[in-house]
Enzyme design. Structure first.
Site, PDB file in Angstrom:
ATOM      1  N   GLY A  25       0.602  -1.153   0.078  1.00  0.00           N
ATOM      2  CA  GLY A  25       0.115   0.064   0.003  1.00  0.00           C
ATOM      3  C   GLY A  25       0.899   1.279   0.066  1.00  0.00           C
ATOM      4  N   GLY A  28       0.698   9.439   1.429  1.00  0.00           N
ATOM      5  CA  GLY A  28       1.269  10.435   1.201  1.00  0.00           C
ATOM      6  C   GLY A  28       2.831  10.785   1.452  1.00  0.00           C
ATOM      7  N   MET A  29       3.226   9.864   2.300  1.00  0.00           N
ATOM      8  CA  MET A  29       4.798   9.742   2.577  1.00  0.00           C
ATOM      9  C   MET A  29       5.784   8.863   1.814  1.00  0.00           C
ATOM     10  SD  MET A  29       6.208  11.961   4.671  1.00  0.00           S
ATOM     11  CE  MET A  29       7.543  11.221   5.332  1.00  0.00           C
ATOM     12  N   ASP A 148      -2.745  12.637  12.521  1.00  0.00           N
ATOM     13  CA  ASP A 148      -3.328  11.975  11.163  1.00  0.00           C
ATOM     14  C   ASP A 148      -4.249  10.621  11.551  1.00  0.00           C
ATOM     15  OD1 ASP A 148      -3.998  12.262   8.260  1.00  0.00           O
ATOM     16  OD2 ASP A 148      -2.169  11.135   7.825  1.00  0.00           O
TER      17      ASP A 148
END
Length: 601
Positions: A25, A28-29, A148
């Protein structure tokens, strides 16, 4: 291949040790890979830093690399915590950092689970919430803020007993921060750090990160888990941020005992927001109620149909059977595996069906919805409709509609519950069905077996239709036998269980009759949800089995009712047996026969 390609790493060996097997998977990082540790002969998960643009400014690259190192450091500080993904190491390969983490075989993130299986029961959400809260609290005690929290960052993995989602773990500390340590911030103060729709309002307006902001994000996550969508989800990121700051969350429909928890967590003012300790106590009460046993009551086999009222439409209605249970709101959709071992899931919440683009041109006729639909007058809000489907198969082809102005002269198939205006026929065709789906979602979620139907104006009938699409809710497998939603009059006896909704308060005058009453005053039973009985169960047999099925499938402890004070109830009717759905409505009531009132429990 450039860094960031999903297949660029397969077969590579990182740092002379980790063989990349496949991509698991990403976010954003970076990308997350399944890798084989050739030194220890075991599988691990590796997180790779990603730069989509090779020409990304050096300052930004350095900041993102530093954030990856910070993620490893913060997560490693929580190493050993049962609800945090373990970080084993951080290393550099070809000038970029890689984070070595534990690999959770069979894990799925909460976002994917919701996409595949739909909303979760309140008790399951409470269990997940307790685990995530424990992880957050452990981080807060070390001065680490996650920043987050969202469904995609919560992993559900098999536990030692083999339960597929038994382990709950918080992951991805990629934008976490320790505000009191003086460490370097790797994002601009003016940037929104977090995920739109889960961001606390004080963070969206530029305030500092705090533990309370993480709790707000947890509230958004639990809301999403129990309701099936985020509380502030809108059509655009800007609209979502605006909603977080200025609007109340959508009123929950499925939350049950979880609703007060959500309300406290989603309080705009962080000073008034529920504390972690308070949330823990409330979630624990839902997961582990005061009593682990609850009474089972029996249906009176000699009882007559509860809706035996004079109405030419209503077939012999059903027999109530006390048992079934739940909370004063509603569970999620029907359980995937229900009583009787049936593998078919009913259309709870309903699929959507649109007539857009299905009509013939109409030969110049000004019929509002085309000649095939057959209406010569535009539909009005509240109209009950009877639908004739080609070949007799519901939701196949274009139905011929007729209006039943009394909602009783015939067995209505459904009702017009909303309209969507448009500037042109093309806009109505393109946007009408999706907007109808949104406008009717709450009602459909509260009914057991319905689908939506968008009736889009014909090209030549756009003006005659009032320049708007009609949004209907119809029985998925048979008629609804009466008005729906707020078109039902308080005090009216139910003609069939098809019009019973979650959160309905009932006055039970006898075992033959139940009436809809206001929940602001006293009432006898509260509708919690639905289950279904097996294909071989007759209506007479249902009167004996419904109580047990409801108690098993919609237990009160899932919804905050004390099992020592409350018991389950069940209502059946002939309609679900005619349609073959074998639906049972599950309610809750007091054991002593007393009335209920207000926001119980």
């Amino acid at each position: 291949m450039p860094s960031g390609s999903p297949t660029s790493g397969v077969g590579r060996v990182i740092a002379g040790r980790y063989l990349l097997l496949r991509r698991l998977g990403g976010g954003g990082m970076g990308h997350v890979w399944l890798a084989h540790d050739q030194r220890l002969a075991c599988e691990v998960a590796l997180k790779e830093i990603v730069f989509g643009d090779p020409a990304e400014p050096g300052q930004e690259r350095e900041a993102r690399v530093a954030r990856a190192r910070a993620e490893a450091r913060h997560a490693a500080g929580l190493r050993g915590h049962p609800h945090v993904v373990t970080v084993h190491d951080v290393l550099e390969h070809e000038g970029l950092p890689w984070i070595v983490m534990e690999y959770l075989a069979g894990a799925v993130d909460l976002r994917d689970r919701l996409a595949r299986s739909g909303p979760l029961a309140p008790a399951e959400c409470a269990r997940i919430g307790l685990a995530v809260l424990d992880a957050l609290t452990a981080g807060h005690e070390r001065g680490v803020l996650h920043r987050d929290v969202k469904p995609a960052n919560i992993l559900l993995a098999p536990d030692r007993t083999g339960a597929p989602h038994g382990r709950v773990l918080l992951t991805d500390y990629g934008i976490s921060v320790q505000p009191d340590t003086g460490e370097t911030r790797y994002t601009m103060a003016s940037a929104l750090v977090g995920t739109v729709g889960y961001l606390a309002p004080e963070r969206a307006t530029g305030g500092p990160p705090t533990p309370a902001a993480d709790l707000f994000s947890l509230g958004c996550t639990l809301y999403h888990a129990v309701e099936g969508r985020a509380p502030f989800a809108r059509d655009s990121p800007l609209a979502s941020v605006t909603a977080v700051v200025t609007e109340d969350p959508r009123a929950p429909v499925r939350a049950g005992a979880l609703e007060p928890v959500l309300r406290g967590l989603l309080t705009k003012d962080p000073e008034r927001r529920t504390t972690a300790r308070e949330v823990e106590a409330e979630l624990a009460r839902i997961v582990t109620p005061r009593s682990e046993t609850y009474p089972r009551t029996r249906t009176d086999l000699g009882s007559r149909a509860p809706w035996d009222v004079p109405a030419p439409l209503a077939p012999e209605a059903a027999a109530p059977g006390p048992s079934g249970a739940g909370h004063h709101r509603r569970p999620r959709a029907l359980r995937a595996v229900l009583a009787g071992g049936l593998g078919t899931v009913l259309a709870l919440g309903g699929a959507w069906y649109a007539l857009a683009g299905r009509e013939a041109a109409g030969g110049g006729s000004a019929a509002p919805y085309g000649e095939t639909v057959g209406l010569v007058e535009p539909l009005r809000k509240g109209d009950c409709v009877v639908a004739g489907w080609p070949g007799g198969t519901r939701f196949t082809g274009t139905p011929r509609l007729a209006v039943d102005p009394t909602c009783a002269d015939e067995a209505p198939d459904g009702q017009v519950v909303a309209f969507v205006p448009a500037a042109s026929h093309e806009e109505a065709r393109e946007r009408g069905p999706a907007l109808c789906e949104e406008r009717t979602r709450e009602l459909r979620d509260r009914l057991a077996d319905v689908r939506g139907l968008a009736v889009v104006p014909a090209p030549d009938g756009f003006g005659a239709a009032g320049r708007r699409t009609a949004c209907l809710v119809l029985g998925a497998h048979g008629p609804v036998y009466g008005p729906l939603g707020d078109r039902r009059r308080p005090g009216t006896a139910f003609a069939d269980t098809a019009t019973m909704q979650r959160r309905d308060c009932l006055e039970v005058r006898s075992r033959r009759e139940a009436r809809l009453v206001s929940c602001e005053g006293p009432y006898d039973e509260l509708v919690l949800g639905f289950t279904r009985l097996g294909e071989d169960v007759t209506l007479a047999g249902a009167r004996a089995e419904a109580d047990t099925a409801c108690a098993r499938e919609v237990p009160p402890r899932d919804y905050g009712f004390d099992p020592s004070d409350h018991e389950a109830g069940a209502w059946t009717s002939e309609g679900p047996w005619k349609s073959g759905t074998h639906l049972v409505v599950c309610t809750v009531r007091r054991q002593n026969g007393g009335t209920m009132e207000g926001a119980e429990p």
